[in-house]
Design a protein around this motif. Structure first.
Motif, short mmCIF file in Angstrom:
data_model
loop_
_atom_site.label_atom_id
_atom_site.label_comp_id
_atom_site.label_asym_id
_atom_site.label_seq_id
_atom_site.Cartn_x
_atom_site.Cartn_y
_atom_site.Cartn_z
N ASP A 154 -2.12 -8.18 14.43
CA ASP A 154 -2.71 -9.40 13.87
C ASP A 154 -1.95 -9.72 12.58
O ASP A 154 -2.23 -9.14 11.52
CB ASP A 154 -4.20 -9.17 13.59
CG ASP A 154 -4.91 -10.44 13.12
OD1 ASP A 154 -4.23 -11.35 12.59
OD2 ASP A 154 -6.14 -10.52 13.26
N LEU A 155 -0.98 -10.62 12.68
CA LEU A 155 -0.11 -10.91 11.54
C LEU A 155 -0.89 -11.44 10.36
O LEU A 155 -0.65 -11.03 9.21
CB LEU A 155 0.96 -11.92 11.96
CG LEU A 155 1.96 -12.31 10.86
CD1 LEU A 155 2.73 -11.10 10.36
CD2 LEU A 155 2.91 -13.39 11.38
N GLU B 198 0.84 -1.17 0.00
CA GLU B 198 0.00 0.00 0.00
C GLU B 198 0.88 1.23 0.00
O GLU B 198 2.07 1.16 0.30
CB GLU B 198 -0.91 0.03 1.23
CG GLU B 198 -0.14 0.06 2.53
CD GLU B 198 -1.05 0.11 3.73
OE1 GLU B 198 -0.56 0.42 4.82
OE2 GLU B 198 -2.25 -0.14 3.59
N ARG C 295 8.37 -6.74 9.08
CA ARG C 295 7.10 -7.14 9.70
C ARG C 295 7.21 -8.52 10.33
O ARG C 295 6.68 -8.77 11.43
CB ARG C 295 5.98 -7.13 8.66
CG ARG C 295 4.61 -7.52 9.22
CD ARG C 295 4.13 -6.52 10.25
NE ARG C 295 2.87 -6.92 10.89
CZ ARG C 295 2.82 -7.65 11.99
NH1 ARG C 295 3.94 -8.09 12.58
NH2 ARG C 295 1.64 -7.96 12.52
N TYR D 13 8.71 -6.85 4.23
CA TYR D 13 8.22 -8.11 4.77
C TYR D 13 9.12 -8.61 5.89
O TYR D 13 8.65 -9.11 6.91
CB TYR D 13 8.15 -9.17 3.65
CG TYR D 13 7.03 -8.98 2.68
CD1 TYR D 13 5.82 -9.65 2.85
CD2 TYR D 13 7.18 -8.15 1.57
CE1 TYR D 13 4.79 -9.49 1.95
CE2 TYR D 13 6.15 -7.98 0.67
CZ TYR D 13 4.96 -8.65 0.86
OH TYR D 13 3.93 -8.47 -0.03
N ASP E 32 -2.76 -8.63 8.63
CA ASP E 32 -1.85 -7.71 7.95
C ASP E 32 -1.34 -8.32 6.65
O ASP E 32 -1.28 -7.65 5.60
CB ASP E 32 -0.67 -7.37 8.85
CG ASP E 32 -1.09 -6.55 10.07
OD1 ASP E 32 -2.20 -5.98 10.04
OD2 ASP E 32 -0.31 -6.50 11.04
N ILE F 190 4.71 -2.21 5.81
CA ILE F 190 3.56 -3.10 5.94
C ILE F 190 2.86 -2.81 7.26
O ILE F 190 3.50 -2.57 8.28
CB ILE F 190 4.04 -4.56 5.87
CG1 ILE F 190 4.56 -4.86 4.46
CG2 ILE F 190 2.92 -5.52 6.24
CD1 ILE F 190 5.14 -6.24 4.31
N PRO F 191 1.53 -2.81 7.28
CA PRO F 191 0.80 -2.52 8.52
C PRO F 191 1.18 -3.48 9.63
O PRO F 191 1.48 -4.64 9.40
CB PRO F 191 -0.66 -2.71 8.11
CG PRO F 191 -0.68 -2.59 6.63
CD PRO F 191 0.65 -3.08 6.15
N ASP F 192 1.16 -2.98 10.85
CA ASP F 192 1.39 -3.82 12.03
C ASP F 192 0.28 -3.52 13.03
O ASP F 192 0.40 -2.65 13.89
CB ASP F 192 2.76 -3.53 12.64
CG ASP F 192 3.10 -4.50 13.76
OD1 ASP F 192 2.20 -5.25 14.19
OD2 ASP F 192 4.26 -4.51 14.21
N THR F 193 -0.82 -4.25 12.87
CA THR F 193 -1.98 -4.05 13.75
C THR F 193 -1.94 -4.97 14.96
O THR F 193 -2.82 -4.90 15.82
CB THR F 193 -3.28 -4.33 12.97
OG1 THR F 193 -3.33 -5.71 12.60
CG2 THR F 193 -3.36 -3.47 11.72
N LEU G 108 -4.01 -8.46 3.96
CA LEU G 108 -4.20 -7.13 3.37
C LEU G 108 -3.12 -6.86 2.33
O LEU G 108 -3.39 -6.38 1.22
CB LEU G 108 -4.15 -6.07 4.47
CG LEU G 108 -4.25 -4.61 4.00
CD1 LEU G 108 -5.63 -4.35 3.41
CD2 LEU G 108 -3.97 -3.67 5.16
N VAL G 109 -1.88 -7.19 2.67
CA VAL G 109 -0.76 -6.97 1.78
C VAL G 109 -0.89 -7.80 0.50
O VAL G 109 -0.74 -7.31 -0.62
CB VAL G 109 0.56 -7.32 2.49
CG1 VAL G 109 1.72 -7.33 1.50
CG2 VAL G 109 0.84 -6.35 3.62
#
Length: 213
Positions: free
Chosen positions: A98-99, A88, A155, A152, A102, A93-96, A105-106
């Motif tokens: 919840d691997l 995105e 993350r 990656y 995330d 990469i998002p780190d919410t 989504l990627v």
């Protein structure tokens, strides 16, 4: 009488470079890489061939810079398709916490990019040409692939620290478990590349990466 203004050579050069880069991407998408020529790019951009050769040694070099420019504009929030592997627009990469979420989504975003004609044609062209031309292949890896892969790795290392991924897992190998199946299906074109397939890849991969009970 209005004062005479000296032409802005820098602005003119920027416009020419932009026209050349945009024309290279457009031509590859329309006629394919083999039929794309320096002459064709020059004609579409409204510049002379020597203008292109002053900045680039070959059409492959033009396409490489055009693709990197497209990626940079997308990541900055501008118009244009995003390059494959980049999840995105943004720094990583998002780190919410919840691997699985995330990564899904990627990979879903990656599926969308690989299915987008605007990026599919130049990506296939650079991938194929990089096999033939080792110098171009090394540049493609260094300038485009490695920075994306490092996202990656970062993350997955965070997931290791959080206990979501086993400590003995090599993040670089793990990311290949995620990316390689998508690229394999995309290159062969034998089966559709879908969000559901991306989700399955994440689920299967995390089963192997998760700590044992």
């Amino acid at each position: 009488m209005a004062p005479h203004k000296t032409p802005d050579a820098t602005r003119r050069s920027d416009r020419s470079r932009r026209a050349i880069l945009d024309s290279a991407l457009a031509l590859v998408g329309e006629v394919g890489y083999p039929r794309t020529t320096i002459e064709g790019i020059a004609a579409r951009a409204g510049v002379g061939k020597q203008t292109i050769y002053r900045w680039w040694p070959s059409k492959a070099a033009v396409l490489m810079d055009a693709f990197l420019d497209l990626s940079a504009r997308q990541n900055a929030g501008g118009d244009g398709a995003q390059d494959p592997g980049q999840p995105e627009a943004g720094p990583g990469i998002p780190d919410t916490g919840d691997l699985a979420a995330d990564l899904k989504l990627v990979l879903r975003a990656t599926v969308d990019e690989l299915n987008d004609p605007a990026t599919a044609a130049p990506t296939r062209a650079l991938t194929a040409e990089g096999i033939i031309d080792p110098v171009l292949g090394a540049q493609f890896t260094e300038k485009l692939l490695d920075p994306q892969m490092e996202l990656y790795v970062t993350r997955l290392r965070a997931a290791q620290e959080a206990g979501e991924v086993r400590a003995d897992v090599d993040p670089r190998t793990a990311l290949e478990l995620l990316i390689a199946p998508l690229m394999h299906r995309w290159l062969l074109r034998t089966l559709p590349l879908t969000h559901a397939y991306a989700d399955q890849i994440v689920d299967h991969t995390l089963r192997g990466l998760s700590p044992r009970s």
